[in-house]
Enzyme design. Structure first.
Site, PDB file in Angstrom:
ATOM      1  N   HIS A  22     -16.282  -4.703   5.415  1.00  0.00           N
ATOM      2  CA  HIS A  22     -15.426  -4.332   4.289  1.00  0.00           C
ATOM      3  C   HIS A  22     -15.682  -5.200   3.056  1.00  0.00           C
ATOM      4  O   HIS A  22     -14.881  -5.193   2.124  1.00  0.00           O
ATOM      5  CB  HIS A  22     -13.942  -4.411   4.674  1.00  0.00           C
ATOM      6  CG  HIS A  22     -13.582  -3.574   5.867  1.00  0.00           C
ATOM      7  ND1 HIS A  22     -13.516  -2.202   5.825  1.00  0.00           N
ATOM      8  CD2 HIS A  22     -13.289  -3.923   7.143  1.00  0.00           C
ATOM      9  CE1 HIS A  22     -13.190  -1.738   7.022  1.00  0.00           C
ATOM     10  NE2 HIS A  22     -13.048  -2.758   7.843  1.00  0.00           N
TER      11      HIS A  22
ATOM     12  N   ARG B  90      -7.131  -7.437 -11.098  1.00  0.00           N
ATOM     13  CA  ARG B  90      -7.862  -8.611 -11.573  1.00  0.00           C
ATOM     14  C   ARG B  90      -9.257  -8.178 -11.995  1.00  0.00           C
ATOM     15  O   ARG B  90      -9.633  -7.016 -11.849  1.00  0.00           O
ATOM     16  CB  ARG B  90      -7.971  -9.648 -10.452  1.00  0.00           C
ATOM     17  CG  ARG B  90      -8.558  -9.058  -9.169  1.00  0.00           C
ATOM     18  CD  ARG B  90      -8.864 -10.087  -8.126  1.00  0.00           C
ATOM     19  NE  ARG B  90      -9.143  -9.500  -6.830  1.00  0.00           N
ATOM     20  CZ  ARG B  90     -10.278  -8.910  -6.473  1.00  0.00           C
ATOM     21  NH1 ARG B  90     -11.260  -8.809  -7.359  1.00  0.00           N
ATOM     22  NH2 ARG B  90     -10.452  -8.419  -5.256  1.00  0.00           N
TER      23      ARG B  90
ATOM     24  N   GLU C  14      -4.002   7.783   7.326  1.00  0.00           N
ATOM     25  CA  GLU C  14      -4.790   8.545   6.379  1.00  0.00           C
ATOM     26  C   GLU C  14      -5.882   9.311   7.106  1.00  0.00           C
ATOM     27  O   GLU C  14      -6.366   8.878   8.166  1.00  0.00           O
ATOM     28  CB  GLU C  14      -5.445   7.624   5.337  1.00  0.00           C
ATOM     29  CG  GLU C  14      -4.462   6.956   4.396  1.00  0.00           C
ATOM     30  CD  GLU C  14      -5.156   6.044   3.405  1.00  0.00           C
ATOM     31  OE1 GLU C  14      -6.338   5.728   3.627  1.00  0.00           O
ATOM     32  OE2 GLU C  14      -4.508   5.645   2.428  1.00  0.00           O
TER      33      GLU C  14
ATOM     34  N   LYS D 213       0.815  -1.217   0.000  1.00  0.00           N
ATOM     35  CA  LYS D 213       0.000   0.000   0.000  1.00  0.00           C
ATOM     36  C   LYS D 213       0.848   1.266   0.000  1.00  0.00           C
ATOM     37  O   LYS D 213       0.555   2.236  -0.698  1.00  0.00           O
ATOM     38  CB  LYS D 213      -0.939  -0.013   1.195  1.00  0.00           C
ATOM     39  CG  LYS D 213      -2.117  -0.970   1.057  1.00  0.00           C
ATOM     40  CD  LYS D 213      -3.069  -0.814   2.221  1.00  0.00           C
ATOM     41  CE  LYS D 213      -4.345  -1.622   2.023  1.00  0.00           C
ATOM     42  NZ  LYS D 213      -4.105  -3.051   1.911  1.00  0.00           N
TER      43      LYS D 213
END
Length: 684
Positions: free
Chosen positions: A246, A303, A211, A127
């Protein structure tokens, strides 16, 4: 995009192996067959008779049921490809779809990977590194810190500068592990320590990034496609804001409220992100869209996405065909200005799980799996069902519990949503608990209809989405008639038409029916409604008087096409999709679903069961722990033992005050659904 002259297609491979299972394997093979390719499936022992195996031209066993010994076994997959003369492998999603080691192994074996190069997968796998690459490409990022210096004091200082609330994320993580929202500086250190522990345990890496936490963001993603000739396009966006844990639940395209300017800005940013890492094939760039219209890069999935069909429905493009053509070395089939949006589309994911039991995964045999489009007044142009199962198939404990995806299309969002509700009502799944009724509650929720969307939609509306069930007199009356009619048609040993207890065909008769919430059907003190049924049955129609409490209704029932029936109560006629799942009557229409446990309480019925003397396994799974000792007094609701299936735990609790006489399994044992787990002695 650069335009290319159309040229005759050469075929560098004529055989495609799909290194996956279930719905996505069936979906990929459908396009491959249409393109004239031979299809090869792979399977584990648990999937030996699965639908994707049945539909393939060839199939090769990989190994035991455990994914790490079968679908994740790179050597076994490559050996299957060599054995069948496979020229290319499509990974689907999940399993090996984003595994750079697998891609490199295919390159060494001379087998085409239908997807991006290993370098692109690696670029988005970390990330922090991915954020740096995106910043270099001019892709908007959420304000945050993604640096290598992981000193506690520096991280705290960065969080203070960003402004609370902030989100701590594991740099190497995913799936919600190593993630916490920090509301203030006072709680920062404790949250940091906890995230690091989780990240280290899950990923072997405790590096963190920080973040700005967006309070009400929407999850909007852009479908991108790149070829080997330097071309890149975006096929517009999808809104995937409705999530639980999530995980996406309902997706739609295009994103509601999207302006042409915002769509262009997000699409261009997504293409820049893909080209920054030398991307090839289908990919999805995920953004957080703030309430002020600002958008920020979140991650890129290298993907094909589960929700790709909604993009296909609004663009008229087959994304799997695009993948295969790009893998064959062809340029993209369309330029950006040739792509257009037509109408609106929704996708609802059908899972074998029980939302009312904390989304507990369900297993067992699908006694029926059917979509009654004709009975619902729908057509194949409006509705698409991408499924990996059929009636009679087993739902295993070993893999993801998604059974199918129900995709609909309409002229606009309202029309598509109406079609989704009608299609969900027409979907009949029996033998295994699913989230279908929960999806109907979501799709009919006023907030969803009014586009009050953000990633906490389910959490914010938990009180209404999981409200205690209440039933109207009309629901009890309809269920009484439907259950009676279906028992009559099935000619089972307990059919009222086979009774010798005064229940007479074509003559007046009286029977008593008790109805209650299925969740409380076995409880001694369940709240039941009693319906007294009087009337007669004539050809094709049942005529009745129904008494519930002090009120009597005149009623009739008329079978329609497929599973549809018309129930008329005091002159008010309603069309329903109706079926019986064991002792449960299921009624559905575009406004939602009602399920009621149905039983006779006349001379033939023996009344309520006493408190259970045994507890049975609600699913196939593994015993994790025994929580009490035999003979020890327990209170009703106290945890007795823990089972696990599909990486989810389920706790068995005491049905009453009493004690466990004996456990029939130990920790580590595998048990089948319905197996007797323990003997229980309730207090007198």
């Amino acid at each position: 995009m650069i335009k290319h002259e159309k040229t005759a297609r050469t075929t560098p491979f004529d055989t495609l192996l799909v290194a996956n299972r279930g719905e996505i394997a069936c979906r990929v093979m459908r396009t491959a067959r249409r393109m004239g390719l031979k299809t090869v499936a792979v399977y584990s022992d648990a999937d030996a008779s699965a639908r994707h195996v049945r539909e393939a031209d060839e199939a090769v066993r990989l190994g035991p049921a455990a994914a790490r010994e079968s679908y994740l076994n790179i050597d076994a997959v490559i050996e299957a490809a060599k054995r069948t003369g496979t020229g290319a492998i499509h990974p689907g999603y999940g399993f090996l779809s984003e595994n750079g080691t697998f891609v490199k192994a295919l390159e060494e074996a001379g087998i085409t990977f239908v997807g991006p190069p290993a370098s692109a997968i690696a670029a988005m796998g970390d990330k922090s590194a991915a954020k740096a690459r995106m910043a270099n490409a001019g892709v908007p990022l959420v304000p945050g810190y993604h640096g290598d210096d992981q000193d506690d004091a520096l991280l705290r200082s960065e969080a203070d500068n960003i402004g609370y609330p902030v989100m701590l994320k594991a740099s190497a993580g995913g799936g919600g592990k190593g993630m916490r929202v920090v509301e203030s500086g006072d709680s920062f250190q404790a949250a940091l320590d906890g995230c690091r522990r989780e990240s280290k345990a899950a990923f072997g890496d405790d590096r963190m990034l920080i973040e700005k936490y967006l309070v009400q963001p929407r999850h909007v993603e852009v479908q991108v496609f790149c070829d080997r000739h330097g071309n890149g396009v975006y096929l517009f966006e999808r809104d995937c804001s409705v999530q639980r844990r999530h995980q996406k639940v309902i997706e739609e395209a295009p994103a509601p409220g999207m302006t042409a300017e915002l769509r262009s800005a997000m699409g261009d940013a997504a293409v820049r992100a893909a080209q920054e890492i030398g991307y090839v094939g289908a990919g999805t760039v995920e953004f957080l869209l703030d309430i002020d219209g600002s958008f920020y890069f979140m991650e890129m999935n290298t993907r094909l996405q589960v929700e790709h069909p909604v993009t296909e429905m609004i663009t008229g493009q087959d994304l799997v065909e695009w993948q295969l053509r790009v893998a064959m070395g062809e340029p993209l089939p369309c330029s950006q200005d040739e792509l257009t949006i037509t109408g609106h589309s929704f996708e609802a994911r059908i899972y074998a799980e029980d939302p009312d039991q904390d989304f507990l995964p369900a297993t067992g045999q699908l006694t029926r799996f059917a979509l009654d489009l004709e009975g619902a007044g729908l057509s194949g142009d409006q509705v698409r069902l991408d499924s990996g199962v059929e009636s009679g198939d087993a739902v295993s404990m070993h893999y993801d519990p998604m059974l199918a995806k129900l995709i609909v299309h309409g002229a606009d969002r309202d029309a598509a949503l109406a079609t989704l509700n009608r299609a969900l009502a027409a979907l009949d799944v029996q033998g295994v608990v699913t989230n279908r009724a929960f999806l109907m509650r979501l799709a009919t929720h006023p907030g969803f209809k009014n586009v009050e969307l953000d990633t906490r939609f389910i959490e914010r509306n938990e009180a209404t989405l999981f409200a205690p069930r209440t039933y109207s007199m009309e629901a009890y009356a309809s269920a009484a008639l439907i259950g009676l009619n279906q028992l009559a048609q099935e000619c089972e040993s307990d059919s009222p038409w086979d009774r010798h207890d005064g229940f007479r065909l074509n003559a007046p008769h009286t029977i008593r029916i008790a109805l209650c919430d299925p969740a409380s059907a076995q409880a001694p003190d369940s709240d039941e409604a009693v319906v007294i049924v009087e009337g007669k049955r004539s050809a094709g129609e049942s005529l009745w008087n129904l008494t519930i409490g002090d009120e009597t209704l005149t009623a009739s029932l008329q079978p329609l096409t497929g599973d549809a029936v018309a129930v008329t109560l005091n002159g008010h006629r309603r069309r329903l999709q109706a079926r019986r799942d064991g002792h449960v009557v299921v009624m559905a229409d575009p406004s939602g679903e009602t399920r009621l446990f149905w039983r006779r309480i006349d001379a033939i019925d023996h009344g309520h069961h006493e408190a259970e003397s045994t507890l049975t396994a609600p699913m196939n799974g593994t015993v994790v722990a025994l929580l009490v000792a035999p003979g020890v007094a327990v209170e009703k609701g106290m945890p007795l033992m823990v089972m696990e299936a599909m990486k989810m735990e389920h706790t068995m609790t005491a049905p009453a005050d009493g004690s466990v006489d004996a456990f029939h399994f130990q920790a580590g044992d595998t048990v089948s659904q319905g197996a007797v787990l323990l003997d229980f002695a309730a207090n007198e």
